[in-house]
Each structure stands twice: as structure tokens, then as C-alpha cells.
Design a protein around this motif. Structure first.
Motif, mmCIF file in Angstrom:
data_model
loop_
_atom_site.group_PDB
_atom_site.id
_atom_site.type_symbol
_atom_site.label_atom_id
_atom_site.label_comp_id
_atom_site.label_asym_id
_atom_site.label_seq_id
_atom_site.Cartn_x
_atom_site.Cartn_y
_atom_site.Cartn_z
ATOM 1 N N GLY A 264 0.800 -1.229 0.000
ATOM 2 C CA GLY A 264 0.000 0.000 0.000
ATOM 3 C C GLY A 264 0.824 1.267 0.000
ATOM 4 O O GLY A 264 2.027 1.259 -0.281
ATOM 5 N N GLU A 265 0.151 2.400 0.306
ATOM 6 C CA GLU A 265 0.851 3.685 0.293
ATOM 7 C C GLU A 265 0.257 4.697 1.262
ATOM 8 O O GLU A 265 -0.832 4.505 1.800
ATOM 9 N N VAL A 266 1.041 5.784 1.444
ATOM 10 C CA VAL A 266 0.644 6.840 2.373
ATOM 11 C C VAL A 266 0.134 8.040 1.584
ATOM 12 O O VAL A 266 0.732 8.437 0.584
ATOM 13 N N TYR A 267 -0.991 8.584 2.015
ATOM 14 C CA TYR A 267 -1.541 9.814 1.438
ATOM 15 C C TYR A 267 -1.533 10.866 2.524
ATOM 16 O O TYR A 267 -2.172 10.694 3.561
ATOM 17 N N SER A 268 -0.808 11.939 2.320
ATOM 18 C CA SER A 268 -0.709 12.955 3.368
ATOM 19 C C SER A 268 -1.238 14.302 2.903
ATOM 20 O O SER A 268 -1.088 14.685 1.743
ATOM 21 N N LYS B 137 -6.872 14.599 -5.607
ATOM 22 C CA LYS B 137 -6.688 13.253 -5.038
ATOM 23 C C LYS B 137 -7.385 13.177 -3.670
ATOM 24 O O LYS B 137 -8.026 12.175 -3.346
ATOM 25 N N TYR B 138 -7.259 14.251 -2.874
ATOM 26 C CA TYR B 138 -7.913 14.286 -1.559
ATOM 27 C C TYR B 138 -9.418 14.086 -1.714
ATOM 28 O O TYR B 138 -10.026 13.241 -1.044
ATOM 29 N N GLN B 139 -10.034 14.851 -2.636
ATOM 30 C CA GLN B 139 -11.475 14.754 -2.851
ATOM 31 C C GLN B 139 -11.876 13.347 -3.277
ATOM 32 O O GLN B 139 -12.870 12.792 -2.799
ATOM 33 N N LYS C 251 -13.175 14.052 6.163
ATOM 34 C CA LYS C 251 -13.450 15.409 5.680
ATOM 35 C C LYS C 251 -12.748 16.452 6.535
ATOM 36 O O LYS C 251 -12.243 16.135 7.619
ATOM 37 N N ASP C 252 -12.770 17.677 6.073
ATOM 38 C CA ASP C 252 -12.209 18.811 6.812
ATOM 39 C C ASP C 252 -12.825 18.843 8.219
ATOM 40 O O ASP C 252 -14.026 19.011 8.386
ATOM 41 N N MET C 253 -11.967 18.665 9.234
ATOM 42 C CA MET C 253 -12.466 18.536 10.607
ATOM 43 C C MET C 253 -13.012 19.843 11.174
ATOM 44 O O MET C 253 -13.761 19.834 12.154
ATOM 45 N N ASP C 254 -12.624 20.958 10.569
ATOM 46 C CA ASP C 254 -13.131 22.258 11.020
ATOM 47 C C ASP C 254 -14.658 22.341 10.922
ATOM 48 O O ASP C 254 -15.295 23.150 11.590
ATOM 49 N N ALA C 255 -15.219 21.495 10.065
ATOM 50 C CA ALA C 255 -16.674 21.506 9.869
ATOM 51 C C ALA C 255 -17.409 20.850 11.048
ATOM 52 O O ALA C 255 -18.621 20.959 11.164
#
Ligand code: ARG
Length: 293
Positions: free
Chosen positions: A132-136, A155-157, A167-171
Motif C-alpha cells: 500500500g501507500e501513504v496519502y498525506s 486526489k484528496y477529494q 473530511k475537513d475537521m473544522d466543519a
């Protein structure tokens, strides 16, 4: 009044989310593993109430033996009438002993934590059962240092849409008030195995959310795979999870203390939410000890 100024400030941060959000169920998060002991006069009451321990004395025992459940440990949903494969997921929340919990981490600590985890992910990537791989999401590693695993916004979306990344934790107003969403998106991302069934989130509500998911019929398969992966992760050098003698594995939210596990499935129940709310679903689930997500 018994607390030092410094401890008082940490305690205030633990309960700020409940002060800001009147619709909280628990209204607090620990900021450091030790808070459950240090502010035990408060947390112990919350924990015993939430987890339903009237004796006030129970000690958590971690037990992953599910061999006596279902049909000798086999939990086949076809036996209760499901004809289509279900999306199944089992996860645990974990935190490393050597760091503050996410609510108290600053940007530098979040980056340092990510780097520690990269060593552990390397070991999984070298393991033929995982790869596998890491997505940062970290924009950089501070002081001009580049982040080798940084992904694009597209890629994030894509990973959010595929339910791989969060998702964006600020939400989330609960996490935001607690400082758990701070410094977004530093120290946030995930590792995913080559077969896509094993995922480790880093930098969400807990430093780590370790999970297995797949489509199928037998719930025990996902549970067992997670159990196996957890043993592998726990065996990696430099990985020591924070635990409490009384409450088991330490998590930010008192609701997750213990094994830190949540097992869930997606089921279609026609018309249950046809009034546009989850009211009916909650009514049906409550007496079963289930929660609606
Ligand atoms: N802080 C929220 C509350 O007290 C979260 C509760 C449980 N959910 C969670 N993600 N830990 O209502």
C-alpha cells in the motif's frame, strides 16, 4: 480550586466543547492521556455514566475473543435474511503514549507524530500482507522541509468520496471547540493497504484510527482481519499505545475508551427516513443498543 493554573487551563480545554455546544452528548475530550487520571473527579463520573457502570468500580478488560458469538464465531448476515453483500467496517481509536492527544498538539507536534508514523507505515509497506501507500495532507514538514507523501486537492477529494479519508475537521463544531481540528491539514492523512481493505487514518479525533472494511456477508472476517493487523502494528518498534489501568485504551472522547472499537454495517431500510429525519431510525435502534450514524 485544587488545580494549578496550568492544569486548570488544560481542564478548561477538555470541557470547552461542551460549553460551546449545548447539544453535546458528552461534552468533553481528554487533552493528554493522563487527564483521565488527573481530572478523574470529573472524567470518572462522565465515563461511568456514559458506559453504564452503576457500581462505579468496573475495570476495562480487553477481550478480542469472539469465538462464542454467532455460529462458533461466524456471523453470516445471510442467516438473518440479507441477500446482498453489505459494506462492513470495524475500527479502533488509538493514541501513542509519547504525544499529547490531538486537542493539545501544536503544529510541530503534529508533524513530528506524522514522521514517527511514517516509520511504522514503511514497515507495513514492506510486509507482503499489506503493502500500500501513504496519502498525506500536510502542506510541508516545517522549516522548508518537503512532505514526500503530499497529495493534490483532487486526489484528496477522490479519497474522501471513496470513504478512504476524512473530511475537513473544522466543519465539526465539537472537534473545533476542543482544538482537535487545529492546524488543519498538518499531520493529517492515511495509509491504505494494496488491497484497499486496511486503512490507518492519522490526525483525526484520535491520533490513529485503525480500520478494516470490505463488502461481504461474514462480519467476523473484518473483525478478525483488524485484530491481526492491530497485533502487527502494535509489534512495530516505536509504537506504544496509551492505555489506562481502569479504562483500557486511551481515546480523546470518553465514549471510545476501552477496546476503542466500533463495528458498523451499511443497511438499506426503505422508508425509515422518509420524513427527512433520523428520528424513527433512532427510535428503532435505541432499544437494541445500536446507534445511528
Ligand atoms: N463531543 C461529542 C459529544 O459529546 C461527540 C460524542 C461522540 N462522538 C465522537 N465522535 N466521539 O456529543
Amino acid at each position: 480550586k485544587a488545580l494549578s493554573d496550568e492544569d486548570f487551563e488544560v481542564f478548561r480545554r477538555c470541557v470547552q466543547t461542551g460549553i460551546d455546544n449545548e447539544d453535546s452528548g458528552l461534552g468533553c475530550y481528554a487533552m493528554q492521556p493522563d487527564d483521565y487520571k488527573k481530572f478523574g473527579g470529573f472524567f470518572n463520573a462522565v465515563i461511568r455514566d456514559y458506559h453504564g457502570d452503576e457500581s462505579g468500580k468496573k475495570k476495562h478488560v480487553t477481550d478480542w475473543d469472539a469465538s462464542s458469538i454467532g455460529d462458533n464465531g461466524v456471523l453470516d448476515v445471510r442467516k438473518i435474511g440479507f441477500q446482498e453483500e453489505l459494506s462492513m467496517r470495524v475500527r479502533v481509536g488509538r493514541n501513542l503514549k509519547q504525544y499529547n492527544l490531538p486537542g493539545k498538539m501544536d503544529q510541530a507536534e503534529r508533524i513530528d507524530f506524522e514522521k514517527t508514523m511514517l516509520k511504522a507505515f514503511d514497515s507495513l509497506i514492506k510486509n507482503k500482507d499489506y503493502r500500500g501507500e501513504v496519502y498525506s495532507l500536510s502542506p510541508d514538514f516545517g522549516k522548508g522541509e518537503k512532505n514526500p507523501n503530499k497529495i493534490s486537492d483532487e486526489k484528496y477529494q477522490e479519497l474522501v468520496d471513496a470513504h478512504v479519508l476524512f473530511k475537513d475537521m473544522d466543519a465539526d463544531p465539537f472537534l473545533k471547540s476542543a482544538g482537535i481540528a487545529s492546524d488543519w491539514p498538518y499531520g493529517r492523512g492515511c495509509w491504505q493497504s494494496a488491497d484497499k481493505q486496511c486503512i490507518i487514518w492519522f490526525g483525526e479525533e484520535d491520533q490513529l484510527r485503525i480500520m478494516c472494511m470490505k463488502k461481504g456477508y461474514c462480519l467476523n472476517e473484518v473483525f478478525d482481519r483488524l485484530n491481526t493487523m492491530l497485533k502487527v502494528v502494535e509489534g512495530i518498534e516505536g509504537i506504544e499505545f496509551a492505555t489506562s489501568d481502569d479504562y483500557g485504551y486511551v481515546t480523546s472522547c470518553p465514549s471510545n475508551l476501552g477496546t476503542g472499537m466500533r463495528a458498523s454495517v451499511h443497511v438499506k431500510i426503505p422508508n425509515l427516513t422518509s420524513d427527512g429525519t433520523d428520528k424513527k431510525a433512532k427510535e428503532v435502534c435505541r432499544p437494541l443498543g445500536l446507534s445511528v450514524r
